[in-house]
Enzyme design. Structure first.
Site: not given
Ligand code: GAL
Length: 462
Positions: A368, A165, A119, A294, A75, A296
């Site tokens: 992600e 995002e 992005h 995504n 990606r 984290y």
């Protein structure tokens, strides 16, 4: 041994500004990130993405390395100003050639390309001339740009992500000012978010009307969200945590998958939250062929008490934290990465569950997940056991989610290689491949080989 579904998609991810460099080469125009990084005081140690990981010049070797490691999906994002230097008008032939060659090289190595159209590197001219994402016109410029990309690359690219995002664009770009274009406001984030959603909806409409039937690809967006675990089981804290996830993920996912902003945002924000026109609502509702996520980290979330300070985890003026009326808490016993982010893999599973329920069992792609650590090369080797443990623990939670019936289709590790971590410059190493920024030499970390084995065998060894 934990085995994954047969067609599970394993990949790695990067983005144009973070890896390409060549900021003034190949007919590329400037982006808001070029300008932001060249503004003194904005980036740690005054670093920039002028050279970044030098992917523009080294992509052939990097792709060969990906193939050698056994990676199957990649990606990456396109730099809009490399394709349209000012953000509108004729495409730049050198930009088109670069990405076209990059796609061909991936396919020659048996690696499937996944393209993110945006992005964060907006053409600077659009910011200067049109106020960027504050202007509804930018959504239309975006569709024209996307059309060029579908036209030139869609014969070979079957996986598209419009926006990466939008929450970060709105909050870090227009609320905290920590990212380009560096603005600080309590109402602009909601206006910008609205235009991003329109840009996404219009682009998906264009793809579906003009390209999808002959190109046979799929398209969606990637939203980011941390998990918010109620600090206590009091109804107030539970409601606060729910509200926090709605303000974070629901803001951008509800309009796409449910047809409007979350009710809790409407009631708390009043006029500051724009209304969708009927046409826009129709356009945006249903504009995702999969749910891109995504993810984290995790924090505890509590109801903020009268007069209590807003959380210490948001820089800037606290606007959106006040809007949500929550307080975020890091458990001091949690391990953290060099980003200061807690390692809490169970949060990943809980978030996948939340998505599954709220959006009625969509196919999910984790586009992600990863961690930054203080990696070092010693005698040509990077022993990053901690990253292996991190990835293993998160991937095992993903597996559990699948066992519970959640339709998780794939996992992309952020990132293929070390790169420019936005306002933190090169201080954060997220890569599976280490880069020595003195000479740009690449060293696959131990985690890079470990991940290759996971992909090859489709299993996590105990
Ligand atoms: C994401 C972003 C990436 C990368 C990563 C690690 O929010 O999409 O560009 O920087 O975080 O911070």
């Amino acid at each position: 041994m934990t085995e994954f579904p047969k067609h599970f998609i394993w990949g790695t991810a990067t983005s144009s500004y973070q890896i390409e460099g060549a900021w003034l080469e190949g007919g590329k125009g400037l982006s808001i990130w070029d300008a932001f990084c060249h503004t003194p005081g904005k980036i740690k140690h005054g670093q920039t993405g002028d050279v970044a990981s030098d992917f523009y010049h080294r992509y052939k070797d990097d792709i060969a390395l990906m193939a050698q490691l056994g990676y199957k999906n990649y990606r990456f994002s396109l730099s809009w100003p490399r394709i349209q230097p000012t953000g509108y008008g004729k495409p730049n032939p050198e930009g088109i050639r670069f990405y076209s060659d990059l796609i061909d090289t991936l396919l020659e190595h048996g690696i499937t390309p996944w393209i993110t159209l945006y992005h964060w590197d907006l053409p600077l001219a659009l910011q200067l001339e049109h106020h960027g994402w504050l202007n509804p016109k930018t959504a239309e410029f975006f569709v024209d740009y996307a059309d060029i990309c579908f036209e030139h690359f869609g014969d070979r690219v079957k996986h598209w992500i419009t926006l990466n995002e939008p929450w970060v664009v709105a909050i870090l770009g227009f609320h905290d000012g920590a990212m380009a274009p560096g603005r600080s406001s309590n109402h602009e984030p909601y206006l910008v978010g609205h235009q991003l959603l329109r840009a996404h909806g219009l682009t998906v409409e264009r793809y579906r009307q003009k390209f999808q039937s002959r190109q046979k690809g799929m398209i969606s967006l990637s939203n980011n969200c941390d998990w918010r675990e109620p600090l206590t089981d009091s109804p107030q804290d539970q409601a606060a945590a729910q509200r926090a996830v709605e303000f974070f993920l629901g803001w951008f996912a509800d309009p796409v998958f449910l047809g409007d902003y979350p009710e809790v945002m409407r009631s708390r924000l009043g006029d500051r939250l724009p209304q969708f026109t009927d046409k826009d609502r129709e356009l945006i509702h249903g504009s995702g062929d999969f749910f891109g996520l995504n993810h984290y980290t995790t924090l505890y979330c509590a109801q903020r008490k009268e007069g209590e300070a807003v959380d210490p985890f948001t820089f800037g003026n606290g606007g959106i934290m006040e809007d949500q009326d929550i307080k975020l808490v890091l458990d001091p016993s949690w391990e953290t990465t060099t980003m200061g982010w807690a390692v809490a893999p169970w949060g990943c599973r809980k978030l996948l569950n939340w998505i599954d329920k709220r959006y009625d069992h969509p196919p999910i792609l984790l586009t992600e997940n990863g961690c930054a650590l203080p990696d070092q090369v010693k005698e040509g080797r990077v022993n990053d056991q901690k990253r292996i443990e991190f990835l293993k623990s998160y991937i095992l939670e993903c597996h559990q989610a699948i066992q519970q019936g959640i339709d998780l289709r794939g996992y992309f590790c952020w990132s293929f290689m070390d790169n420019f971590e936005w306002s933190l410059g090169f201080s954060q190493r997220f890569g599976l491949v280490f880069i020595d920024y003195n000479n740009l030499k690449r060293y696959p970390k131990d985690s890079a080989f470990w991940y290759g084995n996971v992909i090859r065998n489709n299993v996590i060894q105990a």
